[in-house]
Structures are given as C-alpha cells and as structure tokens.
Design a protein around this motif. Structure first.
Motif, PDB file in Angstrom:
ATOM      1  N   THR A 139       0.727  -1.265  -0.001  1.00 16.41           N
ATOM      2  CA  THR A 139       0.059   0.135   0.004  1.00 16.41           C
ATOM      3  C   THR A 139       1.201   1.305   0.077  1.00 16.41           C
ATOM      4  O   THR A 139       1.786   1.371   0.924  1.00 16.41           O
ATOM      5  N   PRO A 140       0.750   1.993  -0.913  1.00 14.12           N
ATOM      6  CA  PRO A 140       1.624   3.127  -0.910  1.00 14.12           C
ATOM      7  C   PRO A 140       1.305   4.166   0.172  1.00 14.12           C
ATOM      8  O   PRO A 140       0.186   4.248   0.385  1.00 14.12           O
ATOM      9  N   TRP A 141       2.337   5.010   0.484  1.00 16.57           N
ATOM     10  CA  TRP A 141       1.852   6.195   1.564  1.00 16.57           C
ATOM     11  C   TRP A 141       1.073   7.066   0.647  1.00 16.57           C
ATOM     12  O   TRP A 141      -0.194   7.494   1.436  1.00 16.57           O
ATOM     13  N   SER A 142       1.496   7.533  -0.319  1.00 16.77           N
ATOM     14  CA  SER A 142       0.534   8.151  -1.374  1.00 16.77           C
ATOM     15  C   SER A 142       1.249   8.238  -2.724  1.00 16.77           C
ATOM     16  O   SER A 142       2.322   7.303  -2.747  1.00 16.77           O
ATOM     17  N   THR A 143       0.738   8.757  -3.714  1.00 16.69           N
ATOM     18  CA  THR A 143       1.391   8.588  -4.733  1.00 16.69           C
ATOM     19  C   THR A 143       2.100  10.089  -5.262  1.00 16.69           C
ATOM     20  O   THR A 143       1.263  11.035  -4.834  1.00 16.69           O
ATOM     21  N   ALA A 144       2.840  10.174  -6.223  1.00 17.47           N
ATOM     22  CA  ALA A 144       2.987  11.581  -6.774  1.00 17.47           C
ATOM     23  C   ALA A 144       2.166  12.275  -7.466  1.00 17.47           C
ATOM     24  O   ALA A 144       1.946  13.310  -7.319  1.00 17.47           O
ATOM     25  N   GLU A 145       1.146  11.297  -8.042  1.00 20.33           N
ATOM     26  CA  GLU A 145       0.016  12.135  -8.727  1.00 20.33           C
ATOM     27  C   GLU A 145      -1.143  12.484  -7.723  1.00 20.33           C
ATOM     28  O   GLU A 145      -1.700  13.509  -8.081  1.00 20.33           O
ATOM     29  N   ASP A 146      -1.203  11.778  -6.384  1.00 18.47           N
ATOM     30  CA  ASP A 146      -2.292  12.176  -5.895  1.00 18.47           C
ATOM     31  C   ASP A 146      -2.006  13.272  -4.478  1.00 18.47           C
ATOM     32  O   ASP A 146      -3.074  13.598  -3.931  1.00 18.47           O
ATOM     33  N   TYR A 223      -5.533  -2.144  -6.754  1.00 22.00           N
ATOM     34  CA  TYR A 223      -6.648  -1.914  -6.080  1.00 22.00           C
ATOM     35  C   TYR A 223      -6.824  -0.448  -5.645  1.00 22.00           C
ATOM     36  O   TYR A 223      -5.796  -0.024  -5.008  1.00 22.00           O
ATOM     37  N   THR A 224      -8.181   0.166  -5.719  1.00 21.02           N
ATOM     38  CA  THR A 224      -8.264   1.568  -5.645  1.00 21.02           C
ATOM     39  C   THR A 224      -9.175   1.897  -4.510  1.00 21.02           C
ATOM     40  O   THR A 224      -9.531   2.980  -4.262  1.00 21.02           O
ATOM     41  N   GLY A 225      -9.822   0.835  -3.841  1.00 14.82           N
ATOM     42  CA  GLY A 225     -10.866   1.051  -2.862  1.00 14.82           C
ATOM     43  C   GLY A 225     -10.402   1.876  -1.645  1.00 14.82           C
ATOM     44  O   GLY A 225      -9.395   1.864  -1.257  1.00 14.82           O
ATOM     45  N   LYS A 226     -11.441   2.490  -1.317  1.00 20.30           N
ATOM     46  CA  LYS A 226     -10.978   3.524  -0.134  1.00 20.30           C
ATOM     47  C   LYS A 226     -10.609   2.767   1.191  1.00 20.30           C
ATOM     48  O   LYS A 226     -10.404   3.397   2.261  1.00 20.30           O
ATOM     49  N   ALA A 232      -3.875  -0.552  -3.422  1.00 19.24           N
ATOM     50  CA  ALA A 232      -2.759  -1.449  -3.139  1.00 19.24           C
ATOM     51  C   ALA A 232      -2.262  -1.954  -4.300  1.00 19.24           C
ATOM     52  O   ALA A 232      -3.102  -2.099  -5.400  1.00 19.24           O
ATOM     53  N   TYR A 233      -1.037  -2.293  -4.428  1.00 17.72           N
ATOM     54  CA  TYR A 233      -0.426  -2.937  -5.484  1.00 17.72           C
ATOM     55  C   TYR A 233      -0.319  -4.527  -5.250  1.00 17.72           C
ATOM     56  O   TYR A 233       0.596  -4.683  -4.282  1.00 17.72           O
TER      57      TYR A 233
END
Length: 245
Positions: A139-146, A223-226, A232-233
């Motif tokens: 699970t990313p902490w955040s992404t550069a895009e977001d 996965y992009t669920g809240k 998650a990747y």
C-alpha cells in the motif's frame, strides 16, 4: 531513521491503531490475497509491522510473522503477541531463512524506504522471499499523482493518556515528503510536548508497478478502494520464474 520511533512507540497504539481503520484495511487485504490465490493458513510476512497493529486481524487465518527496523516497536509487538515470530530487519536488504506465500507492507509504510532505488531493492527482497505463486501486496503512502500538502488534526482521550496531535505534511522536494509531528501528551497530571520530523519517499504509480515488474512479479491488480489506505499494488510470482537475489 527508524530509531526515531523510540518516543512515538510508547504511545503509538493509543494514537494510531484502531479497529475501524486497521480492521477494514486488513479485511480487504485478506479478500485480495484470497482472490489472487493465497492458500488457507498461508505463511504471511508483514513488513514494517511496527507494534503489530495488524497482527490480530491476520493471526487466526494465517501463520503470520513480522519484520521491522525499530527495536522499540518490536519490543512492544513481542509483548503483545509472544506466539508470533518477529524479526529485526530492513525492508531494503532483509534476509530470512523462510519463504512465504504472501508478503504485505501496509499503512503506507513502504514510503520509509525514501528513494526509488531503495523501493526497487525492497521489491527484490520481497520477491526473493516468495514461493511460486506467492503474492506481494504493497500500500503506497501516497503517490506523486495524488499527493497534496495538508495538516492532520486528531486526538486521543483515555483515562491514563491524553494526546492532541497535529501533523504538518508538505512536499519537501519532488520525490520527498516531510511530515512534522506536533504531539501534546497528558499523563500523570502533566503535559509534555514532542516534535519530530520524518522524510517519506513519494513515488509515482508507474514507479510502484515498475518496481514489482523488475523484481520478477506480475502486477495482477491495482486496487483503488477507499477501505485500504492509499490503495494497493498486488504482484504475483509466477511458478517456475527465477527469483532475483
């Protein structure tokens, strides 16, 4: 850097670990692992396990182990879960004797590797510890895009400990976030103040996926669920695939 958790570890569970967030995240992680072929009673390694916040949600269904670089956090985890095997180690270069059916790194903890080079190294170590068909879930902490700068405000009010939390989250440089913690701690009829800053790597969606692919894993789902913080990747080691060392 992980030694910075020495003070925070003493009240980490009170401030951060709660059934509402951790339970929802772990529940969805279990669903995702099952969806992609994790066997019953799978051997599961939780990277950056901290004080073991996710362990209660996994230990009844998996044979679970944990790894963290903070001895202070692990000391608390071992006291809470003496039956679980915990390992002191770094995500970037850990080497365990056991292979696993699944390796997960949750709550955005992968960001503590800080650089893309270290992200790739960590993914290689994960892949090298997976059995054929084994799964990596990150699970990313955040992404550069977001990512967006923000201030987080929260509090905990318990009879033995009261905490007022404010965190300043800002982009320090293009691929690095700085989080400055401001915590007021009230116990024993006294109030103390703890301030601390940490740096967290900020990676793009493509960099997360590429790190998995370059480590020899097929990205089987993003996965992009809240209900999973940051999404998650999920990567899978194909049977017969040679693992990177």
């Amino acid at each position: 850097m992980y030694s910075d958790f020495k003070i925070i570890s003493t009240y980490y569970d009170t401030l951060y670990v709660n059934d509402r967030e951790y339970g929802a995240e772990a529940g969805r992680v279990k669903d995702l692992l099952t969806r992609h072929g994790a066997p019953p009673r799978a051997d599961l390694l939780v990277l950056a396990c901290g004080t073991g916040g996710h362990i209660p949600y996994f230990r009844d269904e998996y044979t679970v182990s944990g790894l963290d670089l903070s001895e202070d956090m692990l000391d608390l985890a071992r006291k809470k879960f003496p039956e679980v095997g915990f390992h002191l180690g770094d995500m970037i270069n850990f080497e365990l004797e056991t292979d696993f059916d699944a390796v997960v790194c949750l709550y955005g903890s992968i960001g503590f590797v800080k650089t893309v080079e270290n992200l790739r190294a960590a993914m290689n170590r994960i892949a090298s510890h997976l059995r054929p068909g084994g799964l990596a879930l990150i699970t990313p902490w955040s992404t550069a895009e977001d990512f967006r700068d923000l201030i987080v405000v929260d509090a905990a009010d318990r009879p033995d400990l009261k905490i007022a939390r404010m965190e300043h989250v800002r982009l320090k440089e293009p691929n690095m976030v700085e989080v400055t913690f401001h915590h007021l701690l009230g116990n024993n009829n006294d109030v103390t103040y703890h301030k601390q800053s940490m740096e967290i790597g900020l990676f793009s969606r493509e960099e997360y996926a590429a790190a998995m692919i370059d480590a020899g894993l097929n990205v089987v789902e993003v996965y992009t669920g809240k209900d999973v913080r940051g999404g998650a990747y999920i990567g899978k080691r194909v049977a017969g695939q040679v693992r990177k060392q």
